[in-house]
Design an enzyme around this catalytic site. Structure first.
Site, PDB file in Angstrom:
ATOM      1  N   ASN A  20       0.887  -1.162   0.000  1.00  0.00           N
ATOM      2  CA  ASN A  20       0.000   0.000   0.000  1.00  0.00           C
ATOM      3  C   ASN A  20       0.923   1.209   0.000  1.00  0.00           C
ATOM      4  O   ASN A  20       1.482   1.555   1.025  1.00  0.00           O
ATOM      5  CB  ASN A  20      -0.894  -0.024   1.250  1.00  0.00           C
ATOM      6  CG  ASN A  20      -1.689   1.256   1.393  1.00  0.00           C
ATOM      7  OD1 ASN A  20      -1.831   2.009   0.433  1.00  0.00           O
ATOM      8  ND2 ASN A  20      -2.212   1.506   2.593  1.00  0.00           N
ATOM      9  N   LYS A  80       0.336   4.295  -0.428  1.00  0.00           N
ATOM     10  CA  LYS A  80      -0.202   5.549   0.137  1.00  0.00           C
ATOM     11  C   LYS A  80       0.127   6.717  -0.801  1.00  0.00           C
ATOM     12  O   LYS A  80       0.137   6.542  -2.005  1.00  0.00           O
ATOM     13  CB  LYS A  80       0.315   5.753   1.557  1.00  0.00           C
ATOM     14  CG  LYS A  80       0.113   4.502   2.418  1.00  0.00           C
ATOM     15  CD  LYS A  80       0.352   4.712   3.870  1.00  0.00           C
ATOM     16  CE  LYS A  80       0.097   3.395   4.596  1.00  0.00           C
ATOM     17  NZ  LYS A  80       0.121   3.533   6.056  1.00  0.00           N
ATOM     18  N   HIS A 121      -9.399   1.994   4.332  1.00  0.00           N
ATOM     19  CA  HIS A 121      -8.142   2.076   5.087  1.00  0.00           C
ATOM     20  C   HIS A 121      -8.337   3.040   6.260  1.00  0.00           C
ATOM     21  O   HIS A 121      -9.052   4.032   6.142  1.00  0.00           O
ATOM     22  CB  HIS A 121      -7.005   2.552   4.172  1.00  0.00           C
ATOM     23  CG  HIS A 121      -5.676   2.436   4.831  1.00  0.00           C
ATOM     24  ND1 HIS A 121      -5.210   3.403   5.688  1.00  0.00           N
ATOM     25  CD2 HIS A 121      -4.743   1.464   4.811  1.00  0.00           C
ATOM     26  CE1 HIS A 121      -4.033   3.029   6.153  1.00  0.00           C
ATOM     27  NE2 HIS A 121      -3.726   1.852   5.643  1.00  0.00           N
ATOM     28  N   GLU A 162      -6.605   5.329   7.390  1.00  0.00           N
ATOM     29  CA  GLU A 162      -6.286   6.737   7.099  1.00  0.00           C
ATOM     30  C   GLU A 162      -7.459   7.417   6.403  1.00  0.00           C
ATOM     31  O   GLU A 162      -7.723   8.595   6.621  1.00  0.00           O
ATOM     32  CB  GLU A 162      -5.003   6.821   6.257  1.00  0.00           C
ATOM     33  CG  GLU A 162      -3.772   6.527   7.110  1.00  0.00           C
ATOM     34  CD  GLU A 162      -2.627   5.876   6.380  1.00  0.00           C
ATOM     35  OE1 GLU A 162      -2.572   5.922   5.133  1.00  0.00           O
ATOM     36  OE2 GLU A 162      -1.764   5.289   7.060  1.00  0.00           O
ATOM     37  N   GLU A 189      -5.926  -4.407  10.264  1.00  0.00           N
ATOM     38  CA  GLU A 189      -4.870  -3.429  10.518  1.00  0.00           C
ATOM     39  C   GLU A 189      -5.178  -2.664  11.802  1.00  0.00           C
ATOM     40  O   GLU A 189      -5.939  -1.686  11.778  1.00  0.00           O
ATOM     41  CB  GLU A 189      -4.779  -2.437   9.353  1.00  0.00           C
ATOM     42  CG  GLU A 189      -4.430  -3.086   8.037  1.00  0.00           C
ATOM     43  CD  GLU A 189      -3.712  -2.115   7.101  1.00  0.00           C
ATOM     44  OE1 GLU A 189      -2.654  -2.499   6.585  1.00  0.00           O
ATOM     45  OE2 GLU A 189      -4.179  -0.986   6.922  1.00  0.00           O
ATOM     46  N   GLY A 213       2.211   2.447  10.622  1.00  0.00           N
ATOM     47  CA  GLY A 213       3.213   3.500  10.464  1.00  0.00           C
ATOM     48  C   GLY A 213       3.899   3.890  11.764  1.00  0.00           C
ATOM     49  O   GLY A 213       4.612   4.886  11.825  1.00  0.00           O
ATOM     50  N   SER A 222       2.972  -2.028  10.281  1.00  0.00           N
ATOM     51  CA  SER A 222       4.411  -2.166  10.538  1.00  0.00           C
ATOM     52  C   SER A 222       4.928  -3.580  10.264  1.00  0.00           C
ATOM     53  O   SER A 222       5.855  -4.042  10.924  1.00  0.00           O
ATOM     54  CB  SER A 222       4.759  -1.723  11.964  1.00  0.00           C
ATOM     55  OG  SER A 222       4.415  -0.365  12.150  1.00  0.00           O
TER      56      SER A 222
HETATM   57  P1  PGA Z   1       2.691   0.338   7.572  1.00  0.00           P
HETATM   58  O1  PGA Z   1       1.270   0.599   6.875  1.00  0.00           O
HETATM   59  O2  PGA Z   1       3.179  -0.977   7.059  1.00  0.00           O
HETATM   60  O3  PGA Z   1       3.536   1.493   7.139  1.00  0.00           O
HETATM   61  O4  PGA Z   1       2.443   0.311   9.048  1.00  0.00           O
HETATM   62  C1  PGA Z   1       0.372  -0.437   6.679  1.00  0.00           C
HETATM   63  C2  PGA Z   1      -0.886   0.089   6.042  1.00  0.00           C
HETATM   64  O5  PGA Z   1      -1.300   1.201   6.393  1.00  0.00           O
HETATM   65  O6  PGA Z   1      -1.493  -0.569   5.176  1.00  0.00           O
END
Ligand code: PGA
Length: 262
Positions: A18, A20, A103, A105, A175, A181, A221
């Site tokens: 992903n 982003k 997601h 976010e 998630e 993140g 992560s």
């Molecule tokens: P990350 O993000 O691996 O940077 O924690 C995962 C995601 O948001 O899909």
């Protein structure tokens, strides 16, 4: 639990990046060209979910490879006065196969609700796209011991009115919001516990056979160091990878971790 371990081998393992809001089209092309030779012998499905403006370049750059391309969102209407939105038909026409929906976010910063996640999921399925539906609890929800309630609610609302047949094209990504993140990965046990719980919710909604076949990814992560441990859990069928998907060697190492014995 025993059943989950037995059925794991029958499910499709999917490692999806992903990206982003990272990489311009030319950077996307370069990164995909770097990733492609590293993952060509993958034992799992490999997907890169990239920004809208990178999609056409990404589809072109991955022609003849085993990398599938996904978008990071889609709108539920086919067309119309929705300035700034992108329809499923537009994605489909350029060769996109997957789409990330709901997601955290999007939920946190852009007002996404379970109702809109549900509409987008159904639209994606109707267009022949494979939605990667994201669910996950906030840190304080976990601390208040309501993780299961939160997850059950999201699963029920996000997949409302999706048919058992359509579930064959749905991927779920668990998630935990506190792990995204932040460098704080859920332990393999925590990931397994919630992914197993998601499967039990799916069983209630769609029956055992459908639930046993759904790919449930972990995200938050996940990296080249912790992937193997997470991926060998019976209910963790892959990963949705943010930060580590932007570094070819790290992403390839996660893909390679799916081939390890469990
Ligand atoms: P990350 O993000 O691996 O940077 O924690 C995962 C995601 O948001 O899909």
């Amino acid at each position: 639990m025993i059943l989950d371990a037995l059925t794991k081998g029958m499910r499709k393992t999917i490692i999806a990046g992903n990206w982003k809001m990272n990489k311009t089209p030319s950077e996307a092309k370069a990164l995909l060209e770097e990733i492609a030779p590293l993952v060509k012998d993958a034992k799992c499905e490999v997907v890169a979910c990239v920004p809208y403006v990178d999609l056409a370049t990404a589809v072109e750059a991955t022609k003849g490879t085993n990398i599938k391309i996904g978008a990071e969102n889609c709108h539920w209407e086919e067309k119309g006065a929705y300035t700034g939105e992108i329809s499923t038909g537009m994605l489909k026409e350029i060769g996109v196969e997957y789409v990330v929906i709901g997601h955290s976010e999007r939920r946190q910063y852009f007002g996404e609700t379970d109702e809109t996640v549900n509409k987008r999921t159904k639209a994606a399925l109707a267009a022949g796209l494979k939605p990667i539906v994201c669910v996950g609890e906030l840190l304080w929800e976990r601390e208040c011991n309501i993780t299961n309630e939160v997850i059950a609610r999201q699963i029920k609302l996000d997949l409302w009115d999706v048919t058992p047949e359509e579930m064959a094209n749905v991927v779920i990504a668990y998630e935990p919001v506190w792990a995204i993140g932040t460098g704080k990965t859920a332990t393999a046990e925590q990931a397994e516990e919630v992914c197993g719980f998601i499967r039990s919710c799916l069983k209630e909604m769609f029956g055992l056979e459908v639930a046993a076949a759904v790919t449930i990814q972990y995200g938050g992560s996940m990296n080249d160091q912790n992937a193997a441990e997470l991926l060998k859990k019976p209910n963790v069928d892959g990963g949705l990878i943010g930060g580590a998907s932007l570094v070819a060697e790290k992403f390839a190492a996660i893909v390679a971790a799916t081939a390890l014995e469990y």
